[in-house]
Design an enzyme around this catalytic site. Structure first.
Site, PDB file in Angstrom:
ATOM      1  N   ARG A 107       7.767  -6.755  -0.522  1.00 37.53           N
ATOM      2  CA  ARG A 107       6.414  -6.189  -0.371  1.00 37.53           C
ATOM      3  C   ARG A 107       6.508  -4.966   0.521  1.00 37.53           C
ATOM      4  NH1 ARG A 107       1.771 -10.232   1.454  1.00 37.53           N
ATOM      5  NH2 ARG A 107       2.768  -9.933   3.466  1.00 37.53           N
ATOM      6  N   THR A 111       1.475  -1.021   2.107  1.00 43.09           N
ATOM      7  CA  THR A 111       0.531  -1.231   0.995  1.00 43.09           C
ATOM      8  C   THR A 111       0.501  -2.683   0.519  1.00 43.09           C
ATOM      9  OG1 THR A 111       2.194  -0.842  -0.708  1.00 43.09           O
ATOM     10  CG2 THR A 111       1.027   1.100   0.136  1.00 43.09           C
ATOM     11  N   ASP A 203       7.020 -15.285   8.255  1.00 47.06           N
ATOM     12  CA  ASP A 203       7.800 -14.636   7.192  1.00 47.06           C
ATOM     13  C   ASP A 203       8.924 -15.574   6.754  1.00 47.06           C
ATOM     14  OD1 ASP A 203       9.948 -13.075   5.941  1.00 47.06           O
ATOM     15  OD2 ASP A 203       8.661 -11.366   6.384  1.00 47.06           O
ATOM     16  N   ASP A 206      12.615 -14.191   6.766  1.00 47.22           N
ATOM     17  CA  ASP A 206      13.155 -14.052   8.127  1.00 47.22           C
ATOM     18  C   ASP A 206      13.485 -15.409   8.730  1.00 47.22           C
ATOM     19  OD1 ASP A 206      13.115 -11.307   8.190  1.00 47.22           O
ATOM     20  OD2 ASP A 206      11.118 -11.176   9.084  1.00 47.22           O
TER      21      ASP A 206
HETATM   22  C1  PRP Z   1       7.628 -12.590   0.781  1.00 49.77           C
HETATM   23  C2  PRP Z   1       7.652 -13.892   0.008  1.00 49.77           C
HETATM   24  C3  PRP Z   1       7.138 -13.475  -1.340  1.00 49.77           C
HETATM   25  C4  PRP Z   1       6.128 -12.412  -0.994  1.00 49.77           C
HETATM   26  C5  PRP Z   1       4.742 -13.027  -1.076  1.00 49.77           C
HETATM   27  O1  PRP Z   1       8.715 -11.796   0.481  1.00 49.77           O
HETATM   28  O2  PRP Z   1       8.917 -14.499  -0.039  1.00 49.77           O
HETATM   29  O3  PRP Z   1       8.130 -12.954  -2.204  1.00 49.77           O
HETATM   30  O4  PRP Z   1       6.399 -12.007   0.362  1.00 49.77           O
HETATM   31  O5  PRP Z   1       3.777 -12.063  -0.868  1.00 49.77           O
HETATM   32  P1  PRP Z   1       2.768 -11.592  -2.019  1.00 49.77           P
HETATM   33  O6  PRP Z   1       2.282 -12.820  -2.688  1.00 49.77           O
HETATM   34  O7  PRP Z   1       1.704 -10.878  -1.224  1.00 49.77           O
HETATM   35  O8  PRP Z   1       3.518 -10.659  -2.932  1.00 49.77           O
HETATM   36  P2  PRP Z   1       8.991 -10.398   1.219  1.00 49.77           P
HETATM   37  O9  PRP Z   1       8.328  -9.274   0.500  1.00 49.77           O
HETATM   38  O10 PRP Z   1       8.650 -10.542   2.676  1.00 49.77           O
HETATM   39  O11 PRP Z   1      10.536 -10.188   1.010  1.00 49.77           O
HETATM   40  P3  PRP Z   1      11.765 -11.000   1.628  1.00 49.77           P
HETATM   41  O12 PRP Z   1      11.766 -12.381   0.985  1.00 49.77           O
HETATM   42  O13 PRP Z   1      12.931 -10.197   1.243  1.00 49.77           O
HETATM   43  O14 PRP Z   1      11.559 -11.108   3.120  1.00 49.77           O
HETATM   44  N1  URA Z   2       5.367 -13.476   2.877  1.00 52.17           N
HETATM   45  C1  URA Z   2       5.731 -14.419   3.777  1.00 52.17           C
HETATM   46  O1  URA Z   2       6.927 -14.707   3.947  1.00 52.17           O
HETATM   47  N2  URA Z   2       4.767 -15.019   4.474  1.00 52.17           N
HETATM   48  C2  URA Z   2       3.460 -14.749   4.310  1.00 52.17           C
HETATM   49  O2  URA Z   2       2.610 -15.365   4.985  1.00 52.17           O
HETATM   50  C3  URA Z   2       3.100 -13.758   3.375  1.00 52.17           C
HETATM   51  C4  URA Z   2       4.076 -13.141   2.657  1.00 52.17           C
END
Ligand code: PRP
Ligand code: URA
Length: 212
Positions: A107, A111, A203, A206
């Site tokens: 994400r 945005t 997150d 993380d």
């Molecule tokens: C997180 C999570 C989803 C997304 C959810 O990933 O694992 O993929 O956000 O958010 P949304 O429903 O608003 O799209 P992130 O973008 O943080 O990537 P990462 O797993 O690499 O940390």
């Molecule tokens: N992605 C995450 O990992 N946690 C949230 O709460 C939203 C998006």
């Protein structure tokens, strides 16, 4: 005509208990990973409920009997990177022959729009039942984008598994992809101003990989 999918919200004491420990900010990465894997295995019980069986015969130490075994329906599990990776092992433990595809989406921090950076799916994905994995369904942008990629490859038999969902993401995914079945661990209250799930668990990527 579109087939209207099922939305299953898991309601099981083991899942409630394990999600509570996941939420706790004092839970470290090792325990967090173990819990994600265990919850995924429990949720897979629901996601795989309609696997077809075939009749067979088995000789027990006592008698020969009619029995049932999996009919070999082709499965593919597809984690959304990164956090979805944490759900893979728990499901592969139950269905070791499943193929594994990967979709990399992050994400945009400002945005909150999803950006794809990687996509590698089994060649015969169109003939497989896909289970898309991501612990978090927040705005729904990442899950909707991932389902679009899979559909573009000709696969229309898709289920999504999310451990925690915001009502906003759940409605969006169900609205944009009414043919996709959803298996959800629990539905939280709302999104905050940064599009994080409240109360959520922070997150997920993380916390799984210890990157913050
Ligand atoms: C997180 C999570 C989803 C997304 C959810 O990933 O694992 O993929 O956000 O958010 P949304 O429903 O608003 O799209 P992130 O973008 O943080 O990537 P990462 O797993 O690499 O940390
Ligand atoms: N992605 C995450 O990992 N946690 C949230 O709460 C939203 C998006």
């Amino acid at each position: 005509m579109l087939f209207m999918s099922q939305v299953v919200i898991m309601d099981h004491p083991l899942i409630h208990h394990k999600i509570t420990i996941l939420r706790d900010c004092s839970t470290g990465s090792k325990e967090f990973r173990e819990l994600i894997s265990e919850i995924s295995m429990l949720m897979a019980y629901e996601a795989l409920r309609d696997l077809p069986l075939e009749e067979c015969e088995v000789q027990t130490p006592i008698a020969k009997t009619k029995a049932y075994k999996l009919a070999g329906r082709k499965l593919a599990i597809v984690p959304i990177l990164r956090a979805g990776l944490g759900m893979v092992d728990g499901i592969l433990a139950l269905v070791p022959p499943a193929k594994v595809g990967h979709i990399g989406i992050y994400r945009d921090p400002v945005t909150k729009e999803p950006h794809e950076y990687y996509c590698k799916l089994p060649d015969d994905i169109q003939n497989r039942q896909v289970i898309l994995l991501d612990p978090m369904l927040a705005t729904g942008g990442s899950a909707c984008a991932a389902v679009n990629f899979i559909k573009q490859r000709g696969c229309h038999s898709i289920k999504c598994m999310h451990i925690i969902a915001a009502p906003e993401g759940l409605s969006r995914l169900h609205r944009e992809h009414p043919d996709v079945s959803l298996i959800i661990g629990c539905v939280d209250t709302c999104l905050n101003e940064n599009s994080y799930i409240v109360p959520g668990l922070g997150d997920a990527g993380d916390r799984i990989f210890g990157t913050k």
